[in-house]
Design a protein around this motif. Structure first.
Motif, PDB file in Angstrom:
ATOM      1  N   TYR A 335      -0.453 -11.057  -9.269  1.00  0.00           N
ATOM      2  CA  TYR A 335      -1.062 -11.103  -7.934  1.00  0.00           C
ATOM      3  C   TYR A 335      -1.537 -12.516  -7.687  1.00  0.00           C
ATOM      4  O   TYR A 335      -2.439 -13.019  -8.365  1.00  0.00           O
ATOM      5  CB  TYR A 335      -2.236 -10.122  -7.859  1.00  0.00           C
ATOM      6  CG  TYR A 335      -2.935 -10.128  -6.504  1.00  0.00           C
ATOM      7  CD1 TYR A 335      -2.249  -9.729  -5.354  1.00  0.00           C
ATOM      8  CD2 TYR A 335      -4.265 -10.542  -6.388  1.00  0.00           C
ATOM      9  CE1 TYR A 335      -2.878  -9.759  -4.121  1.00  0.00           C
ATOM     10  CE2 TYR A 335      -4.900 -10.567  -5.154  1.00  0.00           C
ATOM     11  CZ  TYR A 335      -4.200 -10.171  -4.017  1.00  0.00           C
ATOM     12  OH  TYR A 335      -4.817 -10.206  -2.801  1.00  0.00           O
ATOM     13  N   GLU A 371      -2.917  -7.320 -15.843  1.00  0.00           N
ATOM     14  CA  GLU A 371      -2.643  -6.283 -14.836  1.00  0.00           C
ATOM     15  C   GLU A 371      -3.944  -5.746 -14.247  1.00  0.00           C
ATOM     16  O   GLU A 371      -4.058  -5.512 -13.037  1.00  0.00           O
ATOM     17  CB  GLU A 371      -1.888  -5.085 -15.446  1.00  0.00           C
ATOM     18  CG  GLU A 371      -0.500  -5.386 -15.969  1.00  0.00           C
ATOM     19  CD  GLU A 371      -0.509  -6.068 -17.325  1.00  0.00           C
ATOM     20  OE1 GLU A 371      -1.431  -5.793 -18.124  1.00  0.00           O
ATOM     21  OE2 GLU A 371       0.376  -6.917 -17.590  1.00  0.00           O
ATOM     22  N   HIS A 372      -4.924  -5.530 -15.114  1.00  0.00           N
ATOM     23  CA  HIS A 372      -6.201  -4.990 -14.656  1.00  0.00           C
ATOM     24  C   HIS A 372      -6.888  -5.927 -13.681  1.00  0.00           C
ATOM     25  O   HIS A 372      -7.337  -5.525 -12.613  1.00  0.00           O
ATOM     26  CB  HIS A 372      -7.142  -4.757 -15.849  1.00  0.00           C
ATOM     27  CG  HIS A 372      -6.634  -3.737 -16.825  1.00  0.00           C
ATOM     28  ND1 HIS A 372      -6.241  -4.057 -18.090  1.00  0.00           N
ATOM     29  CD2 HIS A 372      -6.450  -2.405 -16.703  1.00  0.00           C
ATOM     30  CE1 HIS A 372      -5.832  -2.975 -18.726  1.00  0.00           C
ATOM     31  NE2 HIS A 372      -5.945  -1.944 -17.893  1.00  0.00           N
ATOM     32  N   GLU A 375      -5.134  -6.197 -10.282  1.00  0.00           N
ATOM     33  CA  GLU A 375      -5.366  -5.061  -9.398  1.00  0.00           C
ATOM     34  C   GLU A 375      -6.792  -5.060  -8.856  1.00  0.00           C
ATOM     35  O   GLU A 375      -7.041  -4.795  -7.675  1.00  0.00           O
ATOM     36  CB  GLU A 375      -5.088  -3.754 -10.153  1.00  0.00           C
ATOM     37  CG  GLU A 375      -4.766  -2.600  -9.228  1.00  0.00           C
ATOM     38  CD  GLU A 375      -4.607  -1.293 -10.002  1.00  0.00           C
ATOM     39  OE1 GLU A 375      -3.474  -0.978 -10.392  1.00  0.00           O
ATOM     40  OE2 GLU A 375      -5.618  -0.615 -10.211  1.00  0.00           O
ATOM     41  N   LYS A 378      -7.248  -7.662  -6.237  1.00  0.00           N
ATOM     42  CA  LYS A 378      -6.541  -7.219  -5.038  1.00  0.00           C
ATOM     43  C   LYS A 378      -7.388  -6.208  -4.262  1.00  0.00           C
ATOM     44  O   LYS A 378      -7.467  -6.239  -3.029  1.00  0.00           O
ATOM     45  CB  LYS A 378      -5.216  -6.563  -5.448  1.00  0.00           C
ATOM     46  CG  LYS A 378      -4.188  -6.480  -4.342  1.00  0.00           C
ATOM     47  CD  LYS A 378      -2.871  -5.968  -4.938  1.00  0.00           C
ATOM     48  CE  LYS A 378      -1.856  -5.710  -3.832  1.00  0.00           C
ATOM     49  NZ  LYS A 378      -0.618  -5.165  -4.401  1.00  0.00           N
ATOM     50  N   MET A 379      -8.071  -5.316  -4.966  1.00  0.00           N
ATOM     51  CA  MET A 379      -8.928  -4.317  -4.323  1.00  0.00           C
ATOM     52  C   MET A 379     -10.111  -4.967  -3.639  1.00  0.00           C
ATOM     53  O   MET A 379     -10.507  -4.573  -2.541  1.00  0.00           O
ATOM     54  CB  MET A 379      -9.429  -3.316  -5.362  1.00  0.00           C
ATOM     55  CG  MET A 379      -8.374  -2.324  -5.804  1.00  0.00           C
ATOM     56  SD  MET A 379      -9.023  -1.399  -7.186  1.00  0.00           S
ATOM     57  CE  MET A 379      -8.163   0.113  -6.968  1.00  0.00           C
ATOM     58  N   LEU A 403      -6.433   1.594 -15.768  1.00  0.00           N
ATOM     59  CA  LEU A 403      -6.238   0.705 -14.614  1.00  0.00           C
ATOM     60  C   LEU A 403      -7.373   0.912 -13.615  1.00  0.00           C
ATOM     61  O   LEU A 403      -7.893   2.024 -13.477  1.00  0.00           O
ATOM     62  CB  LEU A 403      -4.909   1.008 -13.945  1.00  0.00           C
ATOM     63  CG  LEU A 403      -3.676   0.410 -14.604  1.00  0.00           C
ATOM     64  CD1 LEU A 403      -2.413   0.931 -13.939  1.00  0.00           C
ATOM     65  CD2 LEU A 403      -3.715  -1.117 -14.555  1.00  0.00           C
ATOM     66  N   SER A 405      -7.413   1.314 -10.429  1.00  0.00           N
ATOM     67  CA  SER A 405      -7.166   2.382  -9.448  1.00  0.00           C
ATOM     68  C   SER A 405      -7.474   3.757 -10.045  1.00  0.00           C
ATOM     69  O   SER A 405      -8.047   4.618  -9.389  1.00  0.00           O
ATOM     70  CB  SER A 405      -5.728   2.324  -8.956  1.00  0.00           C
ATOM     71  OG  SER A 405      -4.853   2.297 -10.055  1.00  0.00           O
TER      72      SER A 405
END
Lengths: 480, 90, 481
Positions: A335, A371-372, A375, A378-379, A403, A405
């Motif tokens: 990201y 990855e965590h 994300e 991004k949130m 994760l 999410s």
């Protein structure tokens, strides 16, 4: 003439190598039963010959380039002759520049900061000796020494500086920068036990040079120098002549002590190693290597500033922790939001691992992966969760490896943007904080206080923008 | 001429104990040898930097691969823990 | 079957392949010869006859089953005891290695075994190869089979004597300053020192690495070719080794231009000189030209050789401290440095002298006075020789300036002993190939001719030697019974 002159002689193992410098035994000798990582060659059995490791030459050349050294077209090895029980051949294969320049690097310079450079006199490639085990109760267990040759023949880079340092702080800065450079090049993992060692020479007011040997970690170097400066100053003040001598650093007592024997004063009888031909590196060797060389810390810094538009301050923090910087860039691949991710990493993220920062490889063993973070950021940016929530979620990721999410769904922690729900929260804060409400009508600071209370009421999930609007609207109403 | 001290020094850096007999006869024998090689001094010294070692290309060097097939076992002076017992250091 | 021990290597292989005799019969004959003459010669330090016999039986089984036995199938080989042989004690004729059993084979040994050769045992030498008579062997001197009162030459004296007397069919020696060619000359056999780098040194216990090579000592030029093609080649375990093309026996000789080196003739025994001149007449008979030339810097060669060899030796021999291997001397009584000095006093006197000289020429004050000068002489000499080799195919002279001498004649005067090597060290300094070929006798004592060629021009040495060998019919067998 400056008051104090300090020079360094650093030994760094090329820990990236799979095999030893002159044979095919393992380069990583750690955690093995003594004398099981040995062969005829590294044990110096009669008739064996050194067969040099190609990659060792590449990595020592990269180090030379990074330290601004000249790299010759041809390099040579020499024998340094002295007897010692950890030395299987009773000579060490190393390099030597007295009769012409033949080591892998020479005459370099390394920038300490904008105003100071340290001159590098030479860089050479050589073999590590074995180890004599110093068990509790001294070196003499049952009237003998315990020798382990697992380390014998491991590739070492020796870096020798001119005596250009004038205080221990500069030395620390240099060693930090050097470690970072070695780490970036992939040459040496300086955190591995015994992978770096340092000898120091200290002289004062142009007096005799005192060498301090045996400093087995960069952390101890500053202490040893400080001790030595204090010792020499006190001698100087009492008009005692400072002898040119070799001293050892005792890292338990934190003192230097004089070597007792004359064994230290060697006549090394250097001569060219007859079993290794002159190695012709070739015309394009250095330029080719430069192209394929890993990025140096300074280059990375420039890139972070120009490409990612990070501030110099933030870039600096990232670069100084190579693993964090690598983590940062891995996250960007998933990201791309450099400023937000960098900020998140050096604040929330770093504060959580700070307690743990002594552990050598904290990022590898962590459940939190790029990855965590990708994300999560991004949130935040999509206004799905608040920063406060993000911090809570990070804690949960550290524990579970789930994760963000998944955690958000499980705990129902998305931001509350529903005005009805928020209005209820605002109302109940107004009911309990009456004096603050009165205050807020004239004092802007108090509005923030109310917002804080609303956030707390909603466990941090309230969308702060909407909540603020609702508070302001309510304050304007006459019956508030 | 090699003095007694010089012989002692050479024996010390070479780690060889000399017998009385050797200490007596070696100086003269070594002197003769040194005298013999002293003729090299006649050679012009501007040639002294010529080295005649073989050369090899970087590409011919060994690849960095671990091969421990015939791992060596030392049996002499081994302790139970696998250390080699050598003479004491102090 | 008697007489099998007199066969040449290629005859042995052919005989076994054609079923004229078995490998066991042949090896037994060789062992019988050893039993007969070894008490007079003392060529061996270690014999491995039992294993040799079972290897021979294995060869015979292969013959029965129509399997390939290799280029050296069944040939009994003796190995100088400074070349590492797995599971066979390798002493260098030194007290320091009296119990040392290598855990690996030298590359040359691996090559020999892969080609079916049978290792009979380890041959005597001057301790670590330092000497020209075998008198400096820790164990016993070897005697010259042509006259037992005389030295066999050295340092590979065991090789020369054993091959001449039929105690083995061929042997491998090593040559640092003449150690193959000197005993070849003194024992009337053929010995080749290859070009530096042609044969792997992995497993050869170093005396002076930059000078030495392993090479064959045989009873004929043809056998030299056979062995050379098996032991030559680039070896990944020796960075100084190089690849080379195989050599062959040519029956037709090219017209070579040969030069006699005056300095090698002058000052030698006149019996030796005379024999060399008559050999050079033979060259003309077989169609070569023969000039006389002079080499400018030759009188610096021997001092340069001793400087470099001693320097390298002092460092190479440092590893013998008895910690990892060596003889038994309890460690408890000593601090490490006194332990080392007490262990290392067990080197022989000559070895100790060379270590001390080596330490002397390398020590800080003297490095440029001796070592660097010696290195530069070496370069100059090499350049001069390469220039000569543009004009001449071969340079020749006597291998040894003197005839074999009696035991004890030179042992008390190191310099006298060193001077024996004056003709042979040239090839080691320049890294060029050189062969010693038997060309005659004087009072029953052998005389050898030395031929030198440009690097990797072994073929020229072989061509001329083979032609000369066929022209001069030299007596091959000493009588020892």
């Amino acid at each position: 003439m400056s008051l104090v002159m300090i020079g360094l002689e650093i030994h760094a193992q090329i820990t990236v190598l799979e095999s030893k410098l002159f044979c095919s035994c393992r380069g990583n000798y750690r955690d093995l039963r003594p004398n099981t990582n040995i062969c005829e060659t590294c044990c110096g059995l009669p008739g064996t010959l050194p067969i040099i490791n190609k990659k060792a030459i590449q990595y020592s050349t990269m180090t030379s380039i990074a330290l601004g050294c000249k790299v010759p077209d041809k390099i040579m090895f020499y024998r340094k002759n002295y007897f010692y029980p950890d030395l299987p051949k009773n000579f060490q294969i190393t390099q030597y520049n007295v009769y012409g320049f033949s080591s892998i690097g020479a005459e370099g310079s390394f920038e300490l900061d904008d105003s100071k450079k340290i001159r590098i006199s030479r860089i050479q490639l050589e073999e590590d000796p074995g180890r004599i085990n110093y068990l509790e109760g001294g070196m003499n267990v049952r009237n003998s020494a315990l020798i382990d040759y697992n380390r014998a023949g491991v590739a070492l880079i020796e870096i020798v500086t001119e005596p250009d340092f004038t205080n221990p702080k500069e030395v620390r800065l240099f060693l930090n920068k050097l470690s970072l450079t070695l780490e970036h090049l992939g040459v040496c993992n300086t955190l591995m036990e015994g992978s770096v060692r340092c000898d120091v020479n200290v002289s004062m007011k142009g007096g005799n040079k005192v060498e301090i040997k045996n400093i087995n970690s960069f952390k101890e170097v500053e202490k040893a120098i400080n001790y030595e400066i204090t010792r020499q100053t006190s001698m100087y003040n009492r008009n005692i002549k400072i002898e040119s001598e070799t001293r050892h650093w005792d890292d338990k007592k934190k003192i230097t002590y004089k070597s007792r024997s004359k064994e230290e004063e060697h006549d090394y009888r250097y001569f060219p190693e007859p079993d290794i031909p002159i190695i012709v590196l070739g015309d394009n060797f250095v330029s080719n290597l430069k192209v394929h060389m890993p990025e140096l810390p300074s280059q990375r810094f420039d890139r972070f500033v120009s490409k990612y538009k990070l501030s110099e301050h933030i870039s600096d923090i990232l670069i100084n922790d190579k693993k964090l910087a690598d983590f940062f860039e891995s996250t960007l691949k998933i990201y791309f939001s450099p400023v937000e991710i960098a900020n998140f990493l050096i604040t929330e993220f770093k504060s959580m691992i700070e307690d743990d920062s002594d552990s050598t490889d904290y990022l590898r063993n962590m459940k939190v992966k790029p990855e965590h973070i990708a994300e999560l950021v991004k949130m935040i940016e999509g206004n799905k969760i608040s920063r406060i929530t993000a911090k809570d979620i990070l804690v949960k990721i550290f524990e579970s490896g789930l994760l963000p999410s998944e955690i958000v769904n499980n705990t129902n922690s998305f931001k509350i943007a529903d005005e009805k729900i928020l209005m209820d929260a605002v109302q109940s804060v107004f009911d309990t904080e009456k004096s603050a409400v009165e205050d807020a009508k004239t004092n802007h600071e108090a509005i923030n206080f109310l917002l804080g209370k609303v956030m707390k009421f909603t466990n941090g999930r309230a969308d702060p923008k909407i909540a603020m609007r609702l508070i302001n609207n309510k304050l304007k109403k006459p019956n508030a | 001429m090699i003095s007694k001290d010089e012989l002692e020094y050479l024996a010390q850096i070479s780690k060889i104990n000399l017998s009385e007999d050797e200490a007596k006869k070696f100086p003269e024998q070594l002197d003769k040898t040194i005298e013999y090689i002293d003729i090299l001094e006649e050679l012009a010294s501007d040639d002294s930097n010529v080295l005649d070692l073989q050369e090899m290309k970087f590409d011919e060097l060994r690849d960095d691969v671990v091969r421990m097939s015939g791992a060596l076992r030392i049996t002499k002076n081994l302790t139970e823990d696998g250390f080699l017992r050598g003479p004491k250091m102090k | 079957m008697s007489g099998l021990h007199n066969l040449l290597a290629h005859e042995v292989v052919e005989g076994i392949k054609e079923g004229l005799f078995t490998a066991e019969e042949y090896v037994s004959t060789v062992i019988k010869t050893i039993e007969d003459v070894e008490s007079k010669l003392n060529s061996f330090i270690t014999l491995d006859t039992e294993r040799a016999l079972s290897s021979a039986k294995l060869i015979d089984r292969k013959i029965k089953e129509n399997e390939d036995i290799g280029y050296l199938g069944g040939v009994a080989v003796g190995i100088k005891d400074n070349i590492s042989t797995k599971d066979i004690r390798t002493t260098c004729a030194s007290k320091m290695l009296e119990d040392y059993v290598p855990s690996y084979d030298a590359t040359v040994i691996r090559n020999l075994k892969q080609n079916g050769a049978i290792i009979l045992g380890k041959l005597n030498l001057d301790e670590f190869g330092m000497g020209s008579t075998t008198e400096y062997s820790r164990y016993h001197p070897t005697h010259n089979p042509w006259n037992l009162d005389y030295v066999p030459g050295g340092s590979s004296g065991g090789c020369g004597a054993a091959v001449a007397a039929g105690e083995c069919t061929v042997s491998l020696g090593s040559d640092t300053g003449g150690s193959i060619r000197c005993p070849a000359s003194f024992c009337s056999v053929v010995g080749l020192k290859p070009t530096y780098g042609r044969v792997s040194r992995y497993g050869l216990i170093s005396y002076a690495n930059s000078l030495e090579q392993i090479g064959p000592i045989c009873r004929s030029v043809k056998d030299i070719v056979l062995i050379m093609n098996i032991i030559s080649g680039k070896d990944n375990s020796d960075n100084t080794s190089m690849s080379s093309s195989p050599i062959t026996i040519n029956n037709k000789l090219d017209k070579f231009d040969i030069a006699i080196v005056k300095e090698l003739i002058n000052g030698g025994d006149h019996e030796v000189t005379g024999t060399v001149y008559s050999a050079s007449d033979k060259f003309k008979e077989i169609g070569c030209t023969c000039d006389e030339i002079s080499i400018k810097n030759l009188h610096y060669a021997l001092p340069s050789y001793y400087t470099l060899a001693s320097a390298e030796a002092s460092s190479n021999l440092a590893r013998y401290d008895n910690i990892r291997y060596g003889f038994h001397l309890p460690i408890e009584e000593y601090k490490w440095d006194t332990y080392f000095s007490n262990v290392r006093k067990n080197f022989g006197e000559e070895v100790k002298r060379r270590i001390l000289i080596g330490s002397y020429v390398l020590s800080s004050g003297y490095y440029s006075k001796y070592y660097l000068k010696a290195r530069s002489l070496r370069s100059l000499l090499k350049l001069e020789l390469l220039k000569l080799f543009k004009k001449y195919d071969l340079l020749i002279g006597p291998t040894m300036p003197i005839l074999p001498f009696k035991f004890g004649e030179k042992i008390d005067d190191p310099i006298k002993m060193y001077l024996v090597d004056i003709n042979t060290v040239i090839a080691n300094l320049a890294g060029i190939p050189a062969i010693s070929l038997p060309v005659g006798f004087s009072n029953g004592l052998p005389i050898g001719l030395q031929l030198m060629a440009a690097p990797f021009e072994e073929q020229k040495l072989i061509d001329v030697s083979y032609a000369l060998e066929n022209t001069i019919n030299i007596q091959r067998r000493p009588s020892l019974t």
